[in-house]
Every structure is written in structure tokens, then in C-alpha cells.
Design a protein around this motif. Structure first.
Motif, mmCIF file in Angstrom:
data_model
loop_
_atom_site.group_PDB
_atom_site.id
_atom_site.type_symbol
_atom_site.label_atom_id
_atom_site.label_comp_id
_atom_site.label_asym_id
_atom_site.label_seq_id
_atom_site.Cartn_x
_atom_site.Cartn_y
_atom_site.Cartn_z
ATOM 1 N N HIS A 133 -10.218 4.558 5.580
ATOM 2 C CA HIS A 133 -8.868 4.941 5.195
ATOM 3 C C HIS A 133 -8.062 3.684 4.896
ATOM 4 N N ALA A 134 -7.205 3.754 3.870
ATOM 5 C CA ALA A 134 -6.316 2.647 3.527
ATOM 6 C C ALA A 134 -5.001 3.207 3.004
ATOM 7 N N GLY A 135 -3.925 2.487 3.267
ATOM 8 C CA GLY A 135 -2.615 2.903 2.773
ATOM 9 C C GLY A 135 -1.762 3.471 3.882
ATOM 10 N N ILE A 136 -0.888 4.381 3.512
ATOM 11 C CA ILE A 136 0.056 4.985 4.452
ATOM 12 C C ILE A 136 -0.522 6.311 4.940
ATOM 13 N N LEU A 137 -0.787 6.377 6.238
ATOM 14 C CA LEU A 137 -1.316 7.612 6.816
ATOM 15 C C LEU A 137 -0.148 8.423 7.359
ATOM 16 N N ASP A 138 0.046 9.599 6.766
ATOM 17 C CA ASP A 138 1.043 10.529 7.283
ATOM 18 C C ASP A 138 0.341 11.843 7.611
ATOM 19 N N PHE A 139 1.075 12.736 8.236
ATOM 20 C CA PHE A 139 0.507 13.989 8.718
ATOM 21 C C PHE A 139 -0.168 14.787 7.599
ATOM 22 N N GLU A 140 0.549 15.036 6.516
ATOM 23 C CA GLU A 140 0.021 15.891 5.445
ATOM 24 C C GLU A 140 -1.210 15.300 4.768
ATOM 25 N N MET A 142 0.842 -1.182 0.000
ATOM 26 C CA MET A 142 0.000 0.000 0.000
ATOM 27 C C MET A 142 0.879 1.235 0.000
ATOM 28 N N SER A 143 0.501 2.215 -0.777
ATOM 29 C CA SER A 143 1.239 3.470 -0.760
ATOM 30 C C SER A 143 0.244 4.614 -0.808
ATOM 31 N N GLY A 144 0.661 5.728 -0.287
ATOM 32 C CA GLY A 144 -0.242 6.864 -0.234
ATOM 33 C C GLY A 144 -1.367 6.606 0.740
ATOM 34 N N LEU A 145 -2.328 7.493 0.748
ATOM 35 C CA LEU A 145 -3.489 7.332 1.614
ATOM 36 C C LEU A 145 -4.745 7.471 0.775
ATOM 37 N N ILE A 146 -5.599 6.499 0.868
ATOM 38 C CA ILE A 146 -6.925 6.561 0.256
ATOM 39 C C ILE A 146 -7.901 6.821 1.392
ATOM 40 N N SER A 147 -8.626 7.914 1.305
ATOM 41 C CA SER A 147 -9.568 8.288 2.363
ATOM 42 C C SER A 147 -10.885 8.714 1.742
ATOM 43 N N ASN A 148 -11.951 8.076 2.189
ATOM 44 C CA ASN A 148 -13.292 8.409 1.717
ATOM 45 C C ASN A 148 -14.232 8.497 2.909
ATOM 46 N N TYR A 149 -15.306 9.214 2.728
ATOM 47 C CA TYR A 149 -16.279 9.365 3.808
ATOM 48 C C TYR A 149 -17.684 9.453 3.236
ATOM 49 N N LYS A 150 -18.651 9.207 4.108
ATOM 50 C CA LYS A 150 -20.061 9.393 3.752
ATOM 51 C C LYS A 150 -20.745 10.011 4.950
ATOM 52 N N ILE A 151 -21.470 11.095 4.712
ATOM 53 C CA ILE A 151 -22.214 11.775 5.767
ATOM 54 C C ILE A 151 -23.634 11.228 5.773
ATOM 55 N N LEU A 152 -24.047 10.722 6.920
ATOM 56 C CA LEU A 152 -25.396 10.193 7.110
ATOM 57 C C LEU A 152 -26.110 11.084 8.125
ATOM 58 N N LYS A 153 -26.594 12.226 7.643
ATOM 59 C CA LYS A 153 -27.230 13.219 8.527
ATOM 60 C C LYS A 153 -28.368 12.624 9.345
ATOM 61 N N GLU A 154 -29.149 11.706 8.704
ATOM 62 C CA GLU A 154 -30.307 11.130 9.383
ATOM 63 C C GLU A 154 -29.917 10.307 10.613
ATOM 64 N N TYR A 155 -28.649 9.899 10.695
ATOM 65 C CA TYR A 155 -28.150 9.146 11.846
ATOM 66 C C TYR A 155 -27.108 9.942 12.637
ATOM 67 N N SER A 156 -26.943 11.211 12.295
ATOM 68 C CA SER A 156 -25.934 12.073 12.935
ATOM 69 C C SER A 156 -24.571 11.412 12.931
ATOM 70 N N ASP A 190 -7.138 -0.729 7.623
ATOM 71 C CA ASP A 190 -6.300 -0.954 6.443
ATOM 72 C C ASP A 190 -5.224 0.117 6.293
ATOM 73 N N VAL A 191 -4.840 0.725 7.411
ATOM 74 C CA VAL A 191 -3.874 1.828 7.405
ATOM 75 C C VAL A 191 -2.577 1.404 8.077
ATOM 76 N N THR A 192 -1.486 1.882 7.519
ATOM 77 C CA THR A 192 -0.193 1.824 8.186
ATOM 78 C C THR A 192 0.129 3.249 8.617
ATOM 79 N N PHE A 193 0.258 3.458 9.925
ATOM 80 C CA PHE A 193 0.565 4.787 10.435
ATOM 81 C C PHE A 193 2.041 5.097 10.214
ATOM 82 N N ASN A 194 2.301 6.233 9.579
ATOM 83 C CA ASN A 194 3.658 6.735 9.377
ATOM 84 C C ASN A 194 3.676 8.151 9.930
ATOM 85 N N ILE A 195 3.520 8.233 11.246
ATOM 86 C CA ILE A 195 3.357 9.525 11.903
ATOM 87 C C ILE A 195 4.087 9.482 13.235
ATOM 88 N N THR A 196 4.801 10.548 13.540
ATOM 89 C CA THR A 196 5.562 10.614 14.783
ATOM 90 C C THR A 196 4.692 11.188 15.901
#
Length: 146
Positions: A21-28, A1-15, A55-61
Motif C-alpha cells: 500500500h502507498a499513499g493516503i489510507l482512509d477508511f473508504e 502522495m495522494s489517494g491510496l495505491i493498493s496491490n496484492y499477490k496471492i501465493l497459495k503454495e506458501y499460504s 509507504d502509507v500515510t494514515f488518515n483514519i480516526t
């Protein structure tokens, strides 16, 4: 895995906001994702979150975790209503990074209560999202993977 793939879905009806998230999670890459999500017109500071980091590998100090909390405190952690964040993890490193973040965000007088879980079912029960089944959550999270 390389980079970070991040997706979300807002479900207002359920607040609720579901995040995957998948891949390499870094600060930026994580900060860019937060900026994208919070600029969504449906985003609200009053929504709970179910965040899947399994599915994330943390690359964060530790210093970058502190910077993340400082960044989030300015706009998110101390504004709006009290809300809950359930974080799904599957490795010790994910648990350690998330726990360290949780400790630091609590020190910032955050309005967020964060708990760590290993299953969607238990996280959903804790979030108390009535009317939203575990099968619906799984289907939505699968759609976020693509």
C-alpha cells in the motif's frame, strides 16, 4: 502522495498474501481494497498476510478504525482458520494506528494474530513461510509497486 495505491499477490503454495500500500489510507479506500481482494477467486480465509504499510500515510480516526474492525468481523476476522498477519511499518503513526486496530480486532474474538515489524526478513521469519526467500519477497513487493 495522494489517494491510496493498493496491490496484492496471492501465493497459495506458501499460504500467503502479500500486500503493498502507498499513499493516503482512509477508511473508504481501504474497505474498497479489502472487498476487491476478498472477491478474488484465489482468496481464502486460511491464508496468512504480509502487509506493507511503510509507504502509507494514515488518515483514519479511532472511530473509523472501530468501523473497519466491525466491517471485517462480519466476514473475515471470525471465520476460517487461525492465521497470522505481519504488518510492516516505518513511522510512529503507522505503529499507533496498527496497534489500535490490533487491540480492537482482538476484542472481536478474531482468529487473527497480528504482529508489527520494521523489516520484511523478521516478518517472514515470524510467518514461518518455508521455501520463500527474502529476495523473492522483495522482488514480488517491487512488482506490486507499479
Amino acid at each position: 502522495m495522494s489517494g491510496l495505491i493498493s496491490n496484492y499477490k496471492i501465493l497459495k503454495e506458501y499460504s500467503l498474501i502479500l500486500e503493498y500500500h502507498a499513499g493516503i489510507l482512509d477508511f473508504e479506500s481501504f474497505i474498497k481494497f479489502v472487498q476487491k481482494k476478498t472477491s478474488d477467486p484465489q482468496f481464502s480465509l486460511d491464508l496468512n498476510h504480509l502487509i506493507d504499510f511503510r509507504d502509507v500515510t494514515f488518515n483514519i480516526t479511532e472511530d473509523e478504525i472501530s468501523k473497519t474492525v466491525i466491517f471485517l468481523t462480519k466476514e473475515l476476522l471470525t471465520k476460517g482458520e487461525k492465521r497470522n498477519i505481519a504488518v510492516l511499518t516505518s513511522t510512529p503513526k503507522q505503529v499507533v494506528s496498527t496497534t489500535l486496530y490490533n487491540i480492537k480486532q482482538q476484542e472481536s474474538n478474531s482468529l487473527i494474530t497480528l504482529e508489527i515489524f520494521s523489516t520484511s526478513k523478521r516478518a517472514l521469519e515470524w510467518l514461518n513461510t518455508k521455501g520463500l526467500s527474502i529476495n523473492e519477497i522483495i522482488a514480488i513487493k517491487e512488482s506490486l509497486k507499479s
